[in-house]
Each structure stands twice: as C-alpha cells, then as structure tokens.
Scaffold this motif. Structure first.
Motif, PDB file in Angstrom:
ATOM      1  N   ALA A  66       0.839  -1.208   0.000  1.00 39.28           N
ATOM      2  CA  ALA A  66       0.000   0.000   0.000  1.00 39.28           C
ATOM      3  C   ALA A  66       0.869   1.251   0.000  1.00 39.28           C
ATOM      4  CB  ALA A  66      -0.939  -0.004   1.200  1.00 39.28           C
ATOM      5  N   VAL A  84      -4.691   2.665   6.761  1.00 37.29           N
ATOM      6  CA  VAL A  84      -3.942   1.489   6.315  1.00 37.29           C
ATOM      7  C   VAL A  84      -2.995   1.017   7.420  1.00 37.29           C
ATOM      8  CG1 VAL A  84      -2.123   0.714   4.721  1.00 37.29           C
ATOM      9  CG2 VAL A  84      -4.161   1.864   3.844  1.00 37.29           C
ATOM     10  N   LEU A 126      -7.665   2.224   1.619  1.00 42.07           N
ATOM     11  CA  LEU A 126      -7.600   2.084   0.165  1.00 42.07           C
ATOM     12  C   LEU A 126      -8.680   2.906  -0.537  1.00 42.07           C
ATOM     13  CD1 LEU A 126      -6.791  -1.701  -0.363  1.00 42.07           C
ATOM     14  CD2 LEU A 126      -5.241   0.242  -0.526  1.00 42.07           C
ATOM     15  N   LEU A 181      -4.369  -5.086  -5.077  1.00 40.01           N
ATOM     16  CA  LEU A 181      -3.201  -4.209  -4.988  1.00 40.01           C
ATOM     17  C   LEU A 181      -2.387  -4.278  -6.275  1.00 40.01           C
ATOM     18  CD1 LEU A 181      -2.098  -4.900  -1.301  1.00 40.01           C
ATOM     19  CD2 LEU A 181      -3.313  -2.889  -2.167  1.00 40.01           C
TER      20      LEU A 181
END
Length: 191
Positions: A66, A84, A126, A181
């Motif tokens: 991330a 996150v 996200l 991702l």
C-alpha cells in the motif's frame, strides 16, 4: 506495424503470485475451510508459530505494498495512510494475541476485535487513496472501483451465508487483496 506489448511485472509479483498464496493455502490446509477459521487453526499448539509468522508477514506485505502504491499515486494524505497503518497494526495485534477462548476469554475477544477490524480499516484506507487518484482520472480507475465493490460484496455474501468468518472467506480476502493491490499498481504504472 505491430505494437509491442510488454507483460506487466509488478514490484511485488513474487509475493503476490507465489509466496503469499502458498503460505495462506498451507495454513488453511491445517483445518476446515468452512467449519473453522485461521484463528482457530493458529490456536493449535503445532501451528501457532506458523500462524504468527504468516500474519506478521502478511500484514507487513500489505502495508508495504500500500505504501508503494501511495508513492506511485503521489498520495500524501494522513487519513488514508493512517487507516492502512491501523489496519496493519490490528492484524499484527490479532496474530500476537492467541485465540484460546476457553482458557483466556478476554484475550480471545480482543483477538476477534482486532482480526475483524483489520481488513475493514485497511479497505477504508484504500478507499481514501482510490478516491484521491480517481479524482484526477475517473475513467481510468472505474474498473478498480468495480473490482473493489465486487470483492466487498462477495466477502459480505460469504460472511452472511456462513454466519461467521470462515477459513474460506479469509483465503478469499487474502487472494483478493493481493490481486487488487497488483491491479491498482498496474493502473498506476500505465497512467
């Protein structure tokens, strides 16, 4: 004239495509896919270390991935980054606290709390990131939103059908988050 197409190779492909799935499937194979979950498998004396290492590796991997995407998308907002990081921290805490409800009910309740909210916080971070990059190019990231909502919808469906978090749901989430991702990385790389 034929245009040459290069196959996309993401920065973390070896983890996304091989190591994370293999470790997850190995851990999942130690118990029932629909009658238990990875926390119960991890509470068994022989698999406690494997479960802890898997959880620490998985949390660190998702957090680093991330962060890599945030750099690629020039995302510097504290809110999404914080969510996150909190999601990763919750996952690390969940695997650090043993799930043994008969012997330690309070610790088991904390484990469940951390394990339940870890993916929710991670997903919320996200969403913040995706909103940021989508604001610049909505059509480019339209499929990323569709992918996200499909994973969320299918996860909720699995949860409601089983009535609890199963190993199957956890394996689905690990595979889906890794694929998601990687997909977002591919979108960012071709912008």
């Amino acid at each position: 004239m034929k245009q040459k197409r290069d196959r996309f190779r993401g920065k973390y492909d070896i983890f996304t495509l091989y190591l994370i799935p293999a470790a997850t499937l190995l851990l999942a194979s130690l118990g029932s896919w629909t009658g238990s979950n990875l926390s119960e498998v991890g509470s068994l004396s022989g698999s406690r270390l494997v479960f802890s290492l898997w959880g620490m590796f998985l949390g660190s991997y998702f957090g680093l991935y991330a962060a890599h995407l945030f750099r690629m998308g020039s995302y510097r907002r504290a809110w999404g980054r914080g969510l996150v990081c909190l999601g990763v921290l919750f996952l690390l805490l969940a695997v650090a606290i043993p799930y043994v409800p008969e012997a330690h009910p309070k610790e088991a309740a904390l484990h469940v709390l951390f394990a339940f909210f870890a993916p929710i916080l991670f997903a919320a971070g996200l969403v913040c990131f995706l909103r940021f990059v989508s604001a610049r190019d909505r059509m480019h990231f339209k499929r990323a939103w569709i992918f996200f909502w499909m994973v969320l919808g299918f996860s909720l469906l699995m949860l409601f059908l089983a009535g609890f978090i199963t190993t199957l749901l956890e394996v689905f989430l690990v595979f889906s988050i890794g694929a998601y991702l990687r997909y977002v990385e591919r979108l960012l790389a071709c912008r």
